[in-house]
Motif scaffolding. Structure first.
Motif, PDB file in Angstrom:
ATOM      1  N   ARG A 155       0.798  -1.164  -0.054  1.00  0.00           N
ATOM      2  CA  ARG A 155      -0.065   0.058  -0.039  1.00  0.00           C
ATOM      3  C   ARG A 155       0.954   1.338  -0.059  1.00  0.00           C
ATOM      4  NH1 ARG A 155      -3.371  -2.970   3.497  1.00  0.00           N
ATOM      5  NH2 ARG A 155      -2.166  -1.918   5.439  1.00  0.00           N
ATOM      6  N   ARG A 156       1.979   1.195   0.687  1.00  0.00           N
ATOM      7  CA  ARG A 156       2.911   2.330   0.854  1.00  0.00           C
ATOM      8  C   ARG A 156       3.436   2.939  -0.406  1.00  0.00           C
ATOM      9  NH1 ARG A 156       6.719   0.626   4.548  1.00  0.00           N
ATOM     10  NH2 ARG A 156       5.103   1.193   6.167  1.00  0.00           N
ATOM     11  N   HIS A 157       3.671   1.508  -1.252  1.00  0.00           N
ATOM     12  CA  HIS A 157       4.416   1.910  -2.548  1.00  0.00           C
ATOM     13  C   HIS A 157       3.443   1.584  -3.600  1.00  0.00           C
ATOM     14  CE1 HIS A 157       8.187   2.077  -0.293  1.00  0.00           C
ATOM     15  NE2 HIS A 157       7.985   0.961  -0.030  1.00  0.00           N
ATOM     16  N   ASN A 158       2.163   1.621  -3.528  1.00  0.00           N
ATOM     17  CA  ASN A 158       1.161   1.348  -4.672  1.00  0.00           C
ATOM     18  C   ASN A 158       1.536   0.301  -5.548  1.00  0.00           C
ATOM     19  OD1 ASN A 158      -1.053   2.265  -5.907  1.00  0.00           O
ATOM     20  ND2 ASN A 158      -0.056   3.299  -7.360  1.00  0.00           N
ATOM     21  N   PHE A 159       2.087  -0.858  -4.740  1.00  0.00           N
ATOM     22  CA  PHE A 159       2.349  -2.055  -5.813  1.00  0.00           C
ATOM     23  C   PHE A 159       1.112  -2.796  -6.078  1.00  0.00           C
ATOM     24  CE2 PHE A 159       6.834  -2.475  -4.082  1.00  0.00           C
ATOM     25  CZ  PHE A 159       7.561  -1.907  -5.203  1.00  0.00           C
ATOM     26  N   GLY A 160       1.011  -3.395  -7.345  1.00  0.00           N
ATOM     27  CA  GLY A 160       0.093  -4.324  -7.526  1.00  0.00           C
ATOM     28  C   GLY A 160       0.697  -5.876  -7.222  1.00  0.00           C
ATOM     29  N   ARG A 161      -0.053  -6.746  -7.209  1.00  0.00           N
ATOM     30  CA  ARG A 161       0.382  -8.198  -6.957  1.00  0.00           C
ATOM     31  C   ARG A 161       1.249  -8.688  -7.873  1.00  0.00           C
ATOM     32  NH1 ARG A 161      -1.518 -10.536  -2.321  1.00  0.00           N
ATOM     33  NH2 ARG A 161      -2.001  -8.804  -0.579  1.00  0.00           N
ATOM     34  N   ALA A 162       2.361  -9.396  -7.732  1.00  0.00           N
ATOM     35  CA  ALA A 162       3.330  -9.965  -8.778  1.00  0.00           C
ATOM     36  C   ALA A 162       2.467 -11.049  -9.448  1.00  0.00           C
ATOM     37  CB  ALA A 162       4.664 -10.201  -8.283  1.00  0.00           C
ATOM     38  N   ARG A 163       1.413 -11.003 -10.129  1.00  0.00           N
ATOM     39  CA  ARG A 163       1.019 -12.089 -10.988  1.00  0.00           C
ATOM     40  C   ARG A 163       1.150 -11.561 -12.397  1.00  0.00           C
ATOM     41  NH1 ARG A 163      -4.489 -13.452  -7.499  1.00  0.00           N
ATOM     42  NH2 ARG A 163      -3.516 -13.975  -5.414  1.00  0.00           N
ATOM     43  N   THR A 164       0.840 -12.671 -13.177  1.00  0.00           N
ATOM     44  CA  THR A 164       1.067 -12.351 -14.567  1.00  0.00           C
ATOM     45  C   THR A 164       0.064 -11.314 -15.045  1.00  0.00           C
ATOM     46  OG1 THR A 164       1.533 -14.572 -15.094  1.00  0.00           O
ATOM     47  CG2 THR A 164       0.749 -13.388 -17.040  1.00  0.00           C
ATOM     48  N   LEU A 165       0.554 -10.151 -15.785  1.00  0.00           N
ATOM     49  CA  LEU A 165      -0.103  -9.176 -16.323  1.00  0.00           C
ATOM     50  C   LEU A 165      -1.315  -9.541 -17.474  1.00  0.00           C
ATOM     51  CD1 LEU A 165       2.452  -6.521 -16.669  1.00  0.00           C
ATOM     52  CD2 LEU A 165       0.845  -6.414 -14.960  1.00  0.00           C
ATOM     53  N   GLN A 166      -2.133  -8.702 -17.718  1.00  0.00           N
ATOM     54  CA  GLN A 166      -2.959  -9.116 -18.805  1.00  0.00           C
ATOM     55  C   GLN A 166      -2.090  -8.947 -19.868  1.00  0.00           C
ATOM     56  OE1 GLN A 166      -6.208 -10.393 -18.411  1.00  0.00           O
ATOM     57  NE2 GLN A 166      -5.487 -10.466 -16.307  1.00  0.00           N
ATOM     58  N   LEU A 167      -1.265 -10.047 -20.416  1.00  0.00           N
ATOM     59  CA  LEU A 167      -0.691  -9.952 -21.442  1.00  0.00           C
ATOM     60  C   LEU A 167      -1.384 -10.449 -22.792  1.00  0.00           C
ATOM     61  CD1 LEU A 167       2.763 -11.542 -20.174  1.00  0.00           C
ATOM     62  CD2 LEU A 167       2.304  -9.296 -20.352  1.00  0.00           C
ATOM     63  N   ASP A 168      -1.034 -10.019 -23.892  1.00  0.00           N
ATOM     64  CA  ASP A 168      -1.779 -10.171 -25.118  1.00  0.00           C
ATOM     65  C   ASP A 168      -1.523 -11.514 -25.838  1.00  0.00           C
ATOM     66  OD1 ASP A 168      -3.390  -9.887 -27.162  1.00  0.00           O
ATOM     67  OD2 ASP A 168      -2.606  -7.775 -27.861  1.00  0.00           O
ATOM     68  N   THR A 169      -2.543 -12.280 -25.691  1.00  0.00           N
ATOM     69  CA  THR A 169      -2.405 -13.625 -26.463  1.00  0.00           C
ATOM     70  C   THR A 169      -3.179 -13.578 -27.916  1.00  0.00           C
ATOM     71  OG1 THR A 169      -4.509 -14.322 -25.334  1.00  0.00           O
ATOM     72  CG2 THR A 169      -2.270 -14.786 -24.305  1.00  0.00           C
ATOM     73  N   SER A 170      -3.724 -12.532 -28.245  1.00  0.00           N
ATOM     74  CA  SER A 170      -4.456 -12.310 -29.537  1.00  0.00           C
ATOM     75  C   SER A 170      -3.541 -12.306 -30.561  1.00  0.00           C
ATOM     76  CB  SER A 170      -5.491 -11.499 -29.210  1.00  0.00           C
ATOM     77  OG  SER A 170      -5.001  -9.900 -29.318  1.00  0.00           O
ATOM     78  N   ARG A 171      -1.987 -11.837 -30.132  1.00  0.00           N
ATOM     79  CA  ARG A 171      -1.462 -11.477 -31.309  1.00  0.00           C
ATOM     80  C   ARG A 171      -0.575 -12.755 -31.830  1.00  0.00           C
ATOM     81  NH1 ARG A 171       0.253  -6.061 -31.787  1.00  0.00           N
ATOM     82  NH2 ARG A 171      -0.791  -4.769 -29.776  1.00  0.00           N
ATOM     83  N   PHE A 172      -0.890 -13.834 -31.206  1.00  0.00           N
ATOM     84  CA  PHE A 172       0.118 -14.845 -31.694  1.00  0.00           C
ATOM     85  C   PHE A 172       0.020 -15.413 -33.079  1.00  0.00           C
ATOM     86  CE2 PHE A 172       0.183 -19.687 -31.675  1.00  0.00           C
ATOM     87  CZ  PHE A 172       1.720 -19.933 -31.520  1.00  0.00           C
ATOM     88  N   ILE A 173       0.988 -15.733 -33.482  1.00  0.00           N
ATOM     89  CA  ILE A 173       1.104 -16.323 -35.031  1.00  0.00           C
ATOM     90  C   ILE A 173       2.116 -17.437 -34.811  1.00  0.00           C
ATOM     91  CG2 ILE A 173       1.707 -15.999 -37.504  1.00  0.00           C
ATOM     92  CD1 ILE A 173       1.705 -12.859 -36.593  1.00  0.00           C
ATOM     93  N   PRO A 174       1.426 -18.504 -35.032  1.00  0.00           N
ATOM     94  CA  PRO A 174       2.170 -19.914 -35.072  1.00  0.00           C
ATOM     95  C   PRO A 174       3.378 -19.851 -36.366  1.00  0.00           C
ATOM     96  CG  PRO A 174      -0.150 -20.342 -35.170  1.00  0.00           C
ATOM     97  CD  PRO A 174      -0.236 -18.894 -35.403  1.00  0.00           C
ATOM     98  N   PRO A 175       4.657 -20.347 -35.595  1.00  0.00           N
ATOM     99  CA  PRO A 175       5.704 -20.301 -36.494  1.00  0.00           C
ATOM    100  C   PRO A 175       5.658 -21.180 -37.825  1.00  0.00           C
ATOM    101  CG  PRO A 175       6.188 -21.456 -34.534  1.00  0.00           C
ATOM    102  CD  PRO A 175       4.807 -21.036 -34.608  1.00  0.00           C
TER     103      PRO A 175
END
Length: 360
Positions: free
Chosen positions: A330-350
């Protein structure tokens, strides 16, 4: 006379006990002449790296207390030599010791990028963030030569596949040329582990990891470059490094970390004896007190594998740690160290390798 445990400079473990699957037990006898004739440099265990041809490199996780479903580890064993590493017992599956073998006899998955590309190209594959470094550190010193983590990042960047990275080595800065473009597309988050600001203690606990102040600097470098970065105060060892929790979080916040997390010491399988041995060598006056508090957080045992409590412990001391952590967040306004909402929609299979190359 029996060969007693000996602290080696640059190594965390002091001995090489057999793994839990071994049926033969060795007992060393030394009359003193061998050690008398060798200097310290000759006695020091050297690092050996063996190539491993992996058949698959993405592992899957369904543990309810771990916040990622896919992981990848370029190396088996870890040269950082952290005495508290919960991954040490995994070396027993290789018929190697969780002790010195874990930090000196390493395996490098030399075909990592090739197999990763094949895994991502499978018809049924669905993109979910891959955690790099869930078991052993992807930026341990041998990465400087083998560059397997970088090779994996190049594949992920090419495919626009999201990932998270956990490390305690400032070498992560080397790959900013890949991480920065990935960050702009919400494809990456880096978590840097700092569990103490005491360089003297860190040199014994995690002898070949970057020094604590250097890791804080790496947080600053990543944050200024626009890469989402957080700090992990892990593991917290009662009566040894817990006093530094708030100071670590304060310095990480000043450096630009946006989130934080913590875990307590875990001592599965052979790690119990290895850690007790380390305490007797490096903190003998506090050894009994440390283990007493560890047992208080684990239902009276050295380790309790219960998914609900193994990461944070239970009891009065564990509750005190939880409150201290929440106040600091709370003092440092930290979020929890869990996976961010990373973008999976951009994935292009190799694309599969083709004799016609990239003509079509």
């Amino acid at each position: 006379m029996a060969d007693l445990p000996h602290a080696f400079k640059g190594r965390g473990a002091a001995s090489n006990p057999e793994g839990r699957f071994e049926t033969i037990r060795h007992h060393t006898e030394d009359d003193g002449w061998q050690h008398a004739m060798l200097d310290e440099e000759q006695l020091r265990p050297s690092t050996e790296v063996t190539e491993e041809r992996a058949r698959s490199v993405i592992t899957h996780n369904d543990s309810p207390d771990i916040h990622f479903t896919q992981a990848m580890n370029p190396y088996r064993g870890c040269e950082h030599g952290c005495i508290y590493c919960f991954a040490r017992p995994s070396h027993s599956y290789l018929n190697l010791s969780p002790g010195l073998d874990f930090e000196t006899k390493l395996r490098a998955k030399s075909n990592l990028a090739e197999v990763l590309r094949a895994d991502l190209a499978k018809p049924g594959y669905r993109a979910n963030p891959i955690n790099i470094g869930s078991n052993t550190d992807p930026y341990q010193p041998i990465e400087k030569r083998w560059r397997l983590t970088r090779a994996a990042l190049e594949v992920l960047a090419e495919c626009h596949h999201p990932c998270t990275i956990v490390t305690k080595n400032a070498m992560v800065e080397r790959d900013l040329d890949i991480l920065v473009p990935m960050a702009r597309q919400h494809l990456v988050q880096v978590l840097i582990s700092v569990n103490s600001l005491d360089n003297h203690l860190a040199a014994k606990l995690e002898p070949r990891a970057s020094a604590p102040h250097r890791r804080i600097k790496a947080i600053k470098t990543l944050a200024e470059a626009g890469v989402p970065v957080g700090v992990l105060v892990a593991p917290i060892i009662p009566a040894l490094n817990d006093r530094d929790m708030e100071a670590v979080m304060e310095q990480a916040a000043e450096a630009g970390a946006s989130c934080a997390g913590y875990t307590v010491l875990r001592l599965p399988y052979e790690l119990k004896a290895l850690f007790r041995e380390w305490l007797e060598l490096h903190a003998p006056q506090r050894a009994a007190h440390v283990m007493s508090l560890v047992q208080q957080m684990n239902s009276g045992r050295d380790y309790d594998s219960n998914f609900a409590t193994r990461m944070r412990g239970q009891g009065v001391f564990a509750e005190l740690l939880r409150r201290r952590f929440e106040i600091a967040c709370r003092r440092h306004n930290f979020g929890r160290a869990r996976t961010l909402q990373l973008d999976t929609s951009r994935f292009i299979p190799p694309r599969k390798p083709s004799p016609q190359g990239e003509l079509f």
